[in-house]
Design a protein around this motif. Sequence first.
Motif, PDB file in Angstrom:
ATOM      1  N   LEU A   4       0.894  -1.354   0.058  1.00  0.00           N
ATOM      2  CA  LEU A   4       0.062  -0.061  -0.085  1.00  0.00           C
ATOM      3  C   LEU A   4       0.787   1.135   0.074  1.00  0.00           C
ATOM      4  N   GLU A   5       1.962   1.102   0.576  1.00  0.00           N
ATOM      5  CA  GLU A   5       2.769   2.434   0.780  1.00  0.00           C
ATOM      6  C   GLU A   5       3.646   2.821  -0.566  1.00  0.00           C
ATOM      7  N   SER A   6       3.908   1.769  -1.363  1.00  0.00           N
ATOM      8  CA  SER A   6       4.346   1.791  -2.771  1.00  0.00           C
ATOM      9  C   SER A   6       3.424   2.143  -3.793  1.00  0.00           C
ATOM     10  N   LEU A   7       2.115   1.723  -3.513  1.00  0.00           N
ATOM     11  CA  LEU A   7       1.039   2.313  -4.577  1.00  0.00           C
ATOM     12  C   LEU A   7       0.769   3.576  -4.208  1.00  0.00           C
ATOM     13  N   GLY A   8       0.648   4.116  -2.945  1.00  0.00           N
ATOM     14  CA  GLY A   8       0.606   5.622  -2.603  1.00  0.00           C
ATOM     15  C   GLY A   8       1.588   6.435  -3.155  1.00  0.00           C
ATOM     16  N   ARG A   9       2.819   6.152  -3.507  1.00  0.00           N
ATOM     17  CA  ARG A   9       3.851   6.734  -3.755  1.00  0.00           C
ATOM     18  C   ARG A   9       3.972   6.770  -5.460  1.00  0.00           C
ATOM     19  N   GLU A  10       2.950   6.051  -6.076  1.00  0.00           N
ATOM     20  CA  GLU A  10       2.997   5.963  -7.649  1.00  0.00           C
ATOM     21  C   GLU A  10       2.431   7.569  -7.931  1.00  0.00           C
ATOM     22  N   ARG A  11       3.200   8.036  -9.021  1.00  0.00           N
ATOM     23  CA  ARG A  11       2.919   9.445  -9.487  1.00  0.00           C
ATOM     24  C   ARG A  11       1.783   8.938 -10.659  1.00  0.00           C
ATOM     25  N   LEU A  12       0.756   9.842 -10.598  1.00  0.00           N
ATOM     26  CA  LEU A  12      -0.283   9.791 -11.721  1.00  0.00           C
ATOM     27  C   LEU A  12      -0.130  10.857 -12.750  1.00  0.00           C
ATOM     28  N   ALA A  14       1.682  15.081 -13.531  1.00  0.00           N
ATOM     29  CA  ALA A  14       2.750  16.333 -12.965  1.00  0.00           C
ATOM     30  C   ALA A  14       2.406  16.659 -11.537  1.00  0.00           C
ATOM     31  N   HIS A  15       1.052  16.491 -11.379  1.00  0.00           N
ATOM     32  CA  HIS A  15       0.612  17.290  -9.920  1.00  0.00           C
ATOM     33  C   HIS A  15       0.013  16.185  -9.135  1.00  0.00           C
ATOM     34  N   PHE A  16      -0.121  15.079  -9.320  1.00  0.00           N
ATOM     35  CA  PHE A  16      -1.004  14.250  -8.579  1.00  0.00           C
ATOM     36  C   PHE A  16      -0.189  12.821  -8.320  1.00  0.00           C
ATOM     37  N   TRP A  17      -0.443  12.333  -7.093  1.00  0.00           N
ATOM     38  CA  TRP A  17      -0.017  11.018  -6.804  1.00  0.00           C
ATOM     39  C   TRP A  17      -1.115  10.104  -6.387  1.00  0.00           C
ATOM     40  N   MET A  18      -0.986   8.843  -6.487  1.00  0.00           N
ATOM     41  CA  MET A  18      -2.071   8.258  -5.906  1.00  0.00           C
ATOM     42  C   MET A  18      -2.462   8.043  -4.612  1.00  0.00           C
ATOM     43  N   ARG A  19      -1.699   8.415  -3.775  1.00  0.00           N
ATOM     44  CA  ARG A  19      -2.006   8.466  -2.105  1.00  0.00           C
ATOM     45  C   ARG A  19      -3.159   9.224  -1.838  1.00  0.00           C
ATOM     46  N   GLU A  20      -3.218  10.607  -2.541  1.00  0.00           N
ATOM     47  CA  GLU A  20      -4.129  11.309  -2.149  1.00  0.00           C
ATOM     48  C   GLU A  20      -5.671  10.837  -2.607  1.00  0.00           C
ATOM     49  N   PHE A  21      -5.736  10.024  -3.647  1.00  0.00           N
ATOM     50  CA  PHE A  21      -6.939   9.547  -4.051  1.00  0.00           C
ATOM     51  C   PHE A  21      -7.532   8.223  -3.099  1.00  0.00           C
ATOM     52  N   LEU A  22      -6.592   7.553  -2.430  1.00  0.00           N
ATOM     53  CA  LEU A  22      -6.682   6.459  -1.530  1.00  0.00           C
ATOM     54  C   LEU A  22      -7.550   6.764  -0.353  1.00  0.00           C
ATOM     55  N   GLY A  46      -6.192   5.945 -13.753  1.00  0.00           N
ATOM     56  CA  GLY A  46      -5.902   7.263 -12.589  1.00  0.00           C
ATOM     57  C   GLY A  46      -4.853   8.192 -13.406  1.00  0.00           C
ATOM     58  N   ARG A  47      -3.664   7.683 -14.107  1.00  0.00           N
ATOM     59  CA  ARG A  47      -2.886   8.320 -15.027  1.00  0.00           C
ATOM     60  C   ARG A  47      -3.471   9.298 -16.015  1.00  0.00           C
ATOM     61  N   ALA A  48      -4.384   8.581 -17.006  1.00  0.00           N
ATOM     62  CA  ALA A  48      -5.175   9.081 -17.943  1.00  0.00           C
ATOM     63  C   ALA A  48      -6.119  10.235 -17.336  1.00  0.00           C
ATOM     64  N   VAL A  64      -6.130  22.088  -6.417  1.00  0.00           N
ATOM     65  CA  VAL A  64      -7.074  21.440  -6.634  1.00  0.00           C
ATOM     66  C   VAL A  64      -7.400  20.153  -5.447  1.00  0.00           C
ATOM     67  N   PHE A  65      -8.577  20.402  -4.712  1.00  0.00           N
ATOM     68  CA  PHE A  65      -8.700  19.758  -3.524  1.00  0.00           C
ATOM     69  C   PHE A  65      -9.481  18.410  -3.834  1.00  0.00           C
ATOM     70  N   VAL A  66      -8.872  17.217  -3.684  1.00  0.00           N
ATOM     71  CA  VAL A  66      -9.455  15.806  -3.946  1.00  0.00           C
ATOM     72  C   VAL A  66     -10.572  15.526  -2.790  1.00  0.00           C
ATOM     73  N   ARG A  67     -11.868  15.747  -3.162  1.00  0.00           N
ATOM     74  CA  ARG A  67     -12.912  15.339  -1.892  1.00  0.00           C
ATOM     75  C   ARG A  67     -13.088  13.760  -1.940  1.00  0.00           C
ATOM     76  N   SER A  68     -13.135  13.025  -2.741  1.00  0.00           N
ATOM     77  CA  SER A  68     -13.446  11.755  -2.799  1.00  0.00           C
ATOM     78  C   SER A  68     -12.826  11.159  -3.971  1.00  0.00           C
TER      79      SER A  68
END
Length: 203
Positions: A4-12, A14-22, A46-48, A64-68
Amino acid sequence: MWSLESLGRERLSAHFWMREFLYSEIGNFHAVPNIPDDPDLALERGRAFATALLDPLEETFGRVFVRSGFRSAELNGFGNANRLNCARNDNPLECHIWDQPDVAVAGASVVIPWFARRYGAGRDWRDLAWWMHDHLPYSEIWFFPKLCAFNLVWRPEPIRRIDSYIAPKGSLLKAGAEPEEDATARAARYADFPPFRGITLPE
């Protein structure tokens, strides 16, 4: 094997990583895991999504604030069964489950603080809706009254539909329809917006 830690560090993008969407309040409070069944597929979609839709918003308006964001099928199903504002997993417009094998979709509920302040002072949500229509290759957008949050959806073949729970409620743009306001009227609505930065839609 993804941790889960590695997944969160995946970059989607230029501005977003997976962690903030989890992150999920429902998952945290009810102890329901929010982990993709297919992490590679979730990352691909998610990258697309982030590259095509979220990066231009961030580059144009700032934060941009990710609410969900992403929801696992288990978490979304739990939220729907317990009436926690989650659509059915098999709802054709469900956008939070990014890793369903046969449903190519990714989306999130987001807030643009730059616009939320103006909306709070009385700005019409349709000004932002038409700006996104004219600048982004979105599939669906749904607006909500609190903070003018909206569901923003990516699909490889966009539906191009806009709906709202803010007055005037209902459908602003039906799938496949042409806007009732012409391009000049739409542009006048957002003439004071920051200059667009990001991708350019084809003519």
